[in-house]
Motif scaffolding. Structure first.
Motif, PDB file in Angstrom:
ATOM      1  N   LYS A  44       0.800  -1.225   0.000  1.00 40.41           N
ATOM      2  CA  LYS A  44       0.000   0.000   0.000  1.00 40.41           C
ATOM      3  C   LYS A  44       0.833   1.275   0.000  1.00 40.41           C
ATOM      4  CE  LYS A  44      -3.707  -2.179   2.640  1.00 40.41           C
ATOM      5  NZ  LYS A  44      -4.458  -2.164   3.899  1.00 40.41           N
ATOM      6  N   HIS A  45       2.152   1.162   0.051  1.00 38.52           N
ATOM      7  CA  HIS A  45       2.977   2.354   0.255  1.00 38.52           C
ATOM      8  C   HIS A  45       3.979   2.576  -0.878  1.00 38.52           C
ATOM      9  CE1 HIS A  45       1.351   2.622   4.315  1.00 38.52           C
ATOM     10  NE2 HIS A  45       1.548   1.321   4.411  1.00 38.52           N
ATOM     11  N   GLN A  46       4.585   3.754  -0.832  1.00 36.11           N
ATOM     12  CA  GLN A  46       5.605   4.115  -1.817  1.00 36.11           C
ATOM     13  C   GLN A  46       6.858   3.276  -1.595  1.00 36.11           C
ATOM     14  OE1 GLN A  46       5.818   8.225  -0.596  1.00 36.11           O
ATOM     15  NE2 GLN A  46       4.471   8.882  -2.256  1.00 36.11           N
ATOM     16  N   ALA A  47       7.622   3.121  -2.675  1.00 39.52           N
ATOM     17  CA  ALA A  47       8.848   2.332  -2.574  1.00 39.52           C
ATOM     18  C   ALA A  47       9.834   2.752  -3.642  1.00 39.52           C
ATOM     19  CB  ALA A  47       8.524   0.852  -2.727  1.00 39.52           C
ATOM     20  N   THR A  48      11.106   2.504  -3.348  1.00 42.09           N
ATOM     21  CA  THR A  48      12.148   2.796  -4.330  1.00 42.09           C
ATOM     22  C   THR A  48      13.389   1.955  -4.056  1.00 42.09           C
ATOM     23  OG1 THR A  48      13.229   4.614  -5.504  1.00 42.09           O
ATOM     24  CG2 THR A  48      13.280   4.719  -3.109  1.00 42.09           C
ATOM     25  N   PHE A  49      14.106   1.657  -5.123  1.00 40.60           N
ATOM     26  CA  PHE A  49      15.423   1.035  -5.032  1.00 40.60           C
ATOM     27  C   PHE A  49      16.451   2.112  -5.352  1.00 40.60           C
ATOM     28  CE2 PHE A  49      12.861  -2.693  -6.081  1.00 40.60           C
ATOM     29  CZ  PHE A  49      13.435  -3.705  -5.319  1.00 40.60           C
ATOM     30  N   VAL A  95      19.855  -0.581  -2.400  1.00 37.63           N
ATOM     31  CA  VAL A  95      19.169  -0.240  -1.159  1.00 37.63           C
ATOM     32  C   VAL A  95      17.695  -0.120  -1.538  1.00 37.63           C
ATOM     33  CG1 VAL A  95      18.871   1.489   0.660  1.00 37.63           C
ATOM     34  CG2 VAL A  95      21.165   0.972  -0.196  1.00 37.63           C
ATOM     35  N   TYR A  96      16.844  -0.802  -0.783  1.00 39.86           N
ATOM     36  CA  TYR A  96      15.409  -0.794  -1.047  1.00 39.86           C
ATOM     37  C   TYR A  96      14.715  -0.106   0.118  1.00 39.86           C
ATOM     38  CZ  TYR A  96      10.637  -2.647  -1.498  1.00 39.86           C
ATOM     39  OH  TYR A  96       9.274  -2.781  -1.586  1.00 39.86           O
ATOM     40  N   VAL A  97      13.936   0.930  -0.171  1.00 41.66           N
ATOM     41  CA  VAL A  97      13.209   1.667   0.863  1.00 41.66           C
ATOM     42  C   VAL A  97      11.716   1.530   0.581  1.00 41.66           C
ATOM     43  CG1 VAL A  97      12.839   3.910   1.961  1.00 41.66           C
ATOM     44  CG2 VAL A  97      15.114   3.301   1.117  1.00 41.66           C
ATOM     45  N   TYR A  98      10.976   1.142   1.628  1.00 41.18           N
ATOM     46  CA  TYR A  98       9.536   0.953   1.507  1.00 41.18           C
ATOM     47  C   TYR A  98       8.825   1.787   2.560  1.00 41.18           C
ATOM     48  CZ  TYR A  98       4.961  -1.214   1.379  1.00 41.18           C
ATOM     49  OH  TYR A  98       3.614  -1.419   1.280  1.00 41.18           O
TER      50      TYR A  98
END
Length: 189
Positions: A44-49, A95-98
């Protein structure tokens, strides 16, 4: 077709990790989805590598979508970026940020490249789980659903069969009978 094996560490504890395998022609969107599945997070949330070096410094961004924030360079998009096109090193790191509000951060490291696909697997897939991962919305561990299921299955409530006071009276009766018998034997002498 090459199969890439990634180890995804929970940033705060490197003893917690998941190993996943993907085909090199799959997208970062598919990698994103298998990481969420591996750690039991919703989507349900934003994410980026971020492409990364050996020191986990963040480089080029590969984002779920273009967010309303300043970028040094236009981000690549997960759904159109093939994983194999971003592998420049045999130990490539990301690096993966969720969930930017909670800032869940995972360190993604390429640990193996294989030329052989396993026909029994549907890629991407989680192949190894180590440690209890973080809980997205609360605590995990002792009060988890799995423990509750075990308690319900074996009915571990007070007074349940096997945990009550049954048999305790029988033990007292047995020891009283033994005392009486030994007293009778002593009287014979």
């Amino acid at each position: 077709m090459a199969v890439l094996k990634f180890r995804i560490y929970f940033e705060e504890d490197d003893s917690i990790y998941r190993d996943v395998v993907v085909k090199h022609k799959q997208t970062f969107l598919e990698l994103h989805q298998v990481i969420l599945k591996a750690y039991e997070f919703d989507s349900k949330h934003q994410a980026t590598f971020y492409r990364s070096n050996d020191h986990w410094q963040r480089g080029r961004e590969i984002s779920l979508e273009k967010y309303n924030k300043p970028y040094k360079a236009e981000p690549l998009l997960m759904d159109t970026t093939i994983i194999g096109t971003e592998i420049f090193d045999p130990n490539q790191k990301f690096v993966y940020v969720y969930d930017f509000a909670k800032n869940w951060t995972f360190l993604v490291e390429l640990i193996n490249v294989s030329k052989e696909e396993n026909a029994k697997l549907t890629y991407p897939v989680v192949i190894r789980t180590e440690g209890i991962g973080p809980s997205q919305y609360g605590t995990k561990g002792i009060g988890s659903d799995k423990l509750t299921e075990i308690e319900e299955k074996y009915d571990l409530t007070k007074g349940a069969e096997g945990f009550g006071e049954e048999g305790e009276d029988d033990d007292d009766k047995d020891s009283n009978e033994e005392e009486e018998e030994s007293t009778e034997e002593n009287e014979d002498f």
